[in-house]
Write a protein that holds these residues in place. Structure first.
Motif, PDB file in Angstrom:
ATOM      1  N   LYS A 191       0.842  -1.182   0.000  1.00 50.07           N
ATOM      2  CA  LYS A 191       0.000   0.000   0.000  1.00 50.07           C
ATOM      3  C   LYS A 191       0.888   1.246   0.000  1.00 50.07           C
ATOM      4  N   PRO A 192       0.374   2.342  -0.536  1.00 53.64           N
ATOM      5  CA  PRO A 192       1.221   3.522  -0.700  1.00 53.64           C
ATOM      6  C   PRO A 192       1.446   4.268   0.613  1.00 53.64           C
ATOM      7  N   GLY A 193       2.602   4.884   0.728  1.00 52.60           N
ATOM      8  CA  GLY A 193       2.900   5.765   1.857  1.00 52.60           C
ATOM      9  C   GLY A 193       2.914   7.206   1.391  1.00 52.60           C
ATOM     10  N   LEU A 194       2.799   8.111   2.357  1.00 49.78           N
ATOM     11  CA  LEU A 194       2.825   9.527   1.994  1.00 49.78           C
ATOM     12  C   LEU A 194       4.132   9.886   1.285  1.00 49.78           C
ATOM     13  N   GLU A 214      16.093   9.041   9.073  1.00 49.06           N
ATOM     14  CA  GLU A 214      15.957   7.812   8.307  1.00 49.06           C
ATOM     15  C   GLU A 214      14.911   7.972   7.216  1.00 49.06           C
ATOM     16  N   ARG A 215      15.131   7.257   6.150  1.00 53.22           N
ATOM     17  CA  ARG A 215      14.164   7.260   5.075  1.00 53.22           C
ATOM     18  C   ARG A 215      12.886   6.582   5.565  1.00 53.22           C
ATOM     19  N   MET A 216      11.759   7.167   5.160  1.00 55.98           N
ATOM     20  CA  MET A 216      10.498   6.554   5.549  1.00 55.98           C
ATOM     21  C   MET A 216      10.266   5.287   4.746  1.00 55.98           C
ATOM     22  N   SER A 217       9.773   4.287   5.397  1.00 54.04           N
ATOM     23  CA  SER A 217       9.392   3.078   4.688  1.00 54.04           C
ATOM     24  C   SER A 217       8.475   2.258   5.567  1.00 54.04           C
ATOM     25  N   LYS A 218       7.726   1.427   4.913  1.00 51.38           N
ATOM     26  CA  LYS A 218       6.786   0.599   5.647  1.00 51.38           C
ATOM     27  C   LYS A 218       7.540  -0.331   6.589  1.00 51.38           C
ATOM     28  N   SER A 219       8.631  -0.888   6.105  1.00 53.00           N
ATOM     29  CA  SER A 219       9.338  -1.878   6.922  1.00 53.00           C
ATOM     30  C   SER A 219       9.983  -1.225   8.146  1.00 53.00           C
ATOM     31  N   ARG A 220      10.368   0.049   8.041  1.00 54.68           N
ATOM     32  CA  ARG A 220      10.976   0.710   9.192  1.00 54.68           C
ATOM     33  C   ARG A 220       9.918   1.153  10.194  1.00 54.68           C
ATOM     34  N   GLY A 221       8.660   1.161   9.768  1.00 57.22           N
ATOM     35  CA  GLY A 221       7.604   1.515  10.691  1.00 57.22           C
ATOM     36  C   GLY A 221       7.461   3.008  10.912  1.00 57.22           C
ATOM     37  N   ASN A 222       8.224   3.821  10.203  1.00 58.93           N
ATOM     38  CA  ASN A 222       8.096   5.278  10.347  1.00 58.93           C
ATOM     39  C   ASN A 222       7.350   5.832   9.141  1.00 58.93           C
ATOM     40  N   GLU A 265      -2.714  16.166  18.775  1.00 57.04           N
ATOM     41  CA  GLU A 265      -1.848  15.372  17.926  1.00 57.04           C
ATOM     42  C   GLU A 265      -2.429  13.966  17.848  1.00 57.04           C
ATOM     43  N   PRO A 266      -3.030  13.635  16.709  1.00 55.57           N
ATOM     44  CA  PRO A 266      -3.609  12.285  16.561  1.00 55.57           C
ATOM     45  C   PRO A 266      -2.535  11.188  16.588  1.00 55.57           C
ATOM     46  N   THR A 267      -2.657  10.251  15.719  1.00 51.18           N
ATOM     47  CA  THR A 267      -1.722   9.126  15.715  1.00 51.18           C
ATOM     48  C   THR A 267      -0.291   9.579  15.449  1.00 51.18           C
ATOM     49  N   VAL A 268       0.630   8.794  15.913  1.00 46.28           N
ATOM     50  CA  VAL A 268       2.034   9.084  15.680  1.00 46.28           C
ATOM     51  C   VAL A 268       2.477   8.347  14.432  1.00 46.28           C
ATOM     52  N   ALA A 269       3.412   8.967  13.735  1.00 49.29           N
ATOM     53  CA  ALA A 269       3.876   8.376  12.480  1.00 49.29           C
ATOM     54  C   ALA A 269       4.469   6.985  12.699  1.00 49.29           C
TER      55      ALA A 269
END
Length: 547
Positions: free
Chosen positions: A19-22, A316-324, A543-547
């Motif tokens: 799925k796409p990330g921002l 760090e680069r954002m990525s799904k696997s890094r969880g950020n 502040e809703p959910t955290v990244a």
RNA sequence: GGCGGAGUAGCUCAGUGGUAGAGCAGGGGACUCAUAAGCCCUUGGUCGGUGGUUCAAAUCCGCCCUCCGCUACCA
């Protein structure tokens, strides 16, 4: 249509394996702004984005989920198109590399390269994961048992040699270097251009363009004997293999312009005016791609813009696997469609990496959209209605008597310059300087004081009040319109509150040339009624959910 | 290792020879049209370190430290 300038721009196509990330959609948001800007200018604009759907990896992932590759990518593509719709992204075509015309296009490009003598059968060697296929050395994982595929660390890698077709990139080294030198604007920003030029000067090697083992891909149209690989019944000889990524994915840009089925369309839209891409694929777009096009007798794109990445707060680069990872759907839910577009493009420089955080986005939203711009429109509409009634006050002429009119001239010139230079974050900064000027204008003129004097019978005060509010309404009109490519959902609401019509379609097409509309006083002769003030960008307090 | 870039206020950054800047965040104030927003004032920095050139350096040169990008086949 034929007499309008055309503008063809593209994004990289997203790999449809997740799925796409921002951080992925960031590029598409930016390109969408540029596309809307050109549509509103009146250009015959064509904006292409889409998904890259072939590869051994995707076939493998599909199998793991018990799906056919096609069903797997269909599901992922649905997630991309839904997220893009939520962000107000309006491509003229969403291309998929599984589209039939794209298959024809890629095969035709291979045939042209072959006819031109630029491809040959060679031996491809590399580390091979039995579960996944060939793996790049840079993609391997070091384990106790030696180097392994990161997705299958328990499986021993094999060093395999496979017969593949190769593209003679080496033959294009001089032409590429000359192209870089003769067209300094073709690859931007400059520091990326320099990196690519340095790469070319190190010497170019040929690269493989087919895979023998892969089945989820576009059939390679030529057999080892140089004859067509298509059989009499129309099917393709599996022995010929499939087209490897670059002669598949990159080709989408010409497919989207009409190649090869619609020569008239292709002649109109190619070469592309702008490819917007990420830094990770700069080499393929600025070196492989022009050479592939030349091999087929086609022109290189006019400009490739290489943007940076959204980085998490730790760099760090954002990525799904890094969880950020920022989910675009969550993001839009919190900031709204326009809010999401604004904060990403304002907070992240379009030419380099930028660290971002949820907090930084919230601060930016509240400061710029809620407090500065939204509140400016709100207080302007409120005062105009309260002090002058529904009849919208007209701006003073741009003869030097109205300070905001003078300031706007410079703002507009700077804004246009920045947006045309792909400096989207700077374009917004310029516009928001004018927002600040308008807010300061309110406080220096104090319309509420003028209104009291007018009510007491001071005719000069009443005339001045009308001028001041007329200038402010005009400032809001210009800001709402100028920001429309960034804030396409809010712009019509701004204009409506001011009693102005908004003549553009939901994708920015169909209205008058925006540069004419962005002149101070362009609508001064039109009458209208201000509406009830309605907050455009409600403040975010939590502040809703955290990244 | 090679080529290139960056280290300036809490944060994001501008500033390429002449007495340190902006926005945001923090503090104070006057107002009140407005989404308790806006406006005004303000706290805050030995401009990575060091040596040099110069009347004068964040800005030029040398060296050092730290970080980052590119240095080929990942979709």
């Amino acid at each position: 249509m034929a007499d309008r300038p055309r503008f063809y721009l593209t994004t990289a196509i997203a790999y449809a394996n997740n799925k796409p990330g921002l951080h992925t959609l960031y590029e598409v948001i930016g390109a969408d702004v540029i596309a809307r800007w050109h549509r509103m200018k009146g250009d015959d604009t064509r904006f292409l984005t889409g998904t890259d759907e072939h590869s051994v990896n995707i076939a493998q992932r599909a199998a793991e989920e018990g799906l056919s590759p096609r069903a797997f990518v269909d599901e992922k593509v649905g997630l991309f198109t839904a997220a893009e719709a939520a962000l107000g992204i309006a491509p003229d075509r969403f291309i998929r590399t599984t589209d039939p015309d794209h298959v024809r296009s890629a095969q035709e490009m291979v045939r042209r390269a072959h006819a031109n003598g630029d491809i040959y059968v060679g031996a491809y060697e590399g580390w091979y994961c039995p579960n996944e296929g060939f793996k790049a050395a840079s993609d391997l994982l070091e384990t106790a048992g030696g180097w392994r595929c990161p997705n299958h660390p328990d499986v021993e890698l094999q060093w395999l040699t496979e017969k593949n077709w190769f593209f003679r990139l080496s033959a294009y080294q001089e032409r590429l270097e000359r192209w870089f030198l003769d067209n300094p604007g073709a690859v931007q920003p400059d520091y990326r251009r320099n990196e690519m030029l340095g790469f070319i000067r190190q010497g170019l090697e040929d690269f493989s363009i087919s895979r023998a083992g892969a089945t989820w891909g576009i059939p390679f149209p030529i057999g080892e004997d140089g004859q067509t690989a298509q059989r009499e019944d129309g099917s393709w000889d599996p022995e010929a293999g499939t087209i490897y990524v670059w002669y598949d994915a990159l080709i989408n840009y010409i497919t989207g312009a009409g190649f090869p089925d619609d020569p008239a369309s292709f002649a109109r839209y190619w070469p592309a005016d702008l490819h917007v891409i990420g830094k990770d694929i700069a080499r393929f777009h600025t070196i492989y791609w022009p050479a592939m096009l030349w091999s087929a007798g086609l022109e290189a794109p006019r400009k490739v813009w290489i943007h940076g990445w959204l980085l998490a707060a730790d760099g760090e680069r954002m990525s799904k696997s890094r969880g950020n990872f920022l989910d675009p759907v969550d993001f839009v839910a919190a900031f709204g469609s326009d809010g999401a577009r604004y904060v990403t493009l304002r907070e992240v420089a379009f030419d380099r990496d930028t660290e971002v955080s949820w907090d930084s986005f919230v601060r930016r939203y509240n400061a710029d959209l809620a407090n500065d711009f939204g509140n400016l429109v709100n207080r302007t509409v409120s005062m105009a209605g309260r002090y002058l009634g529904d009849d919208r006050p007209a701006p003073r002429p741009a003869d030097g008597s109205a300070p905001l009119a003078v300031a706007w001239d410079r703002t507009l010139a700077d804004y246009v310059g920045r947006i045309e230079a792909c400096a989207l974050h700077d374009a917004l900064a310029v516009l928001w300087e004018f927002v600040g000027a308008a807010n300061r204008f309110v406080d220096s003129e104090q319309p509420w004081t003028l209104a009291k004097a007018a009510k007491a019978g001071d005719e000069a005060a009443e005339a001045h009040l009308r001028d001041v509010l007329g200038d402010l309404v005009e400032a809001c009109r210009l800001l709402g319109l100028a920001a429309a490519p960034f804030l396409p959902a809010s712009a019509p609401r701004v204009l409506a509150q001011l009693g102005h019509t908004y003549a553009y379609g939901s994708d920015g097409n169909g209205g008058p040339a925006i540069l004419d509309e962005l002149v101070w006083g362009a609508q001064a002769a039109d009458r209208g009624s201000v509406a009830a003030p309605e907050p455009l960008f409600p403040r975010l307090d939590v502040e809703p959910t955290v990244a």
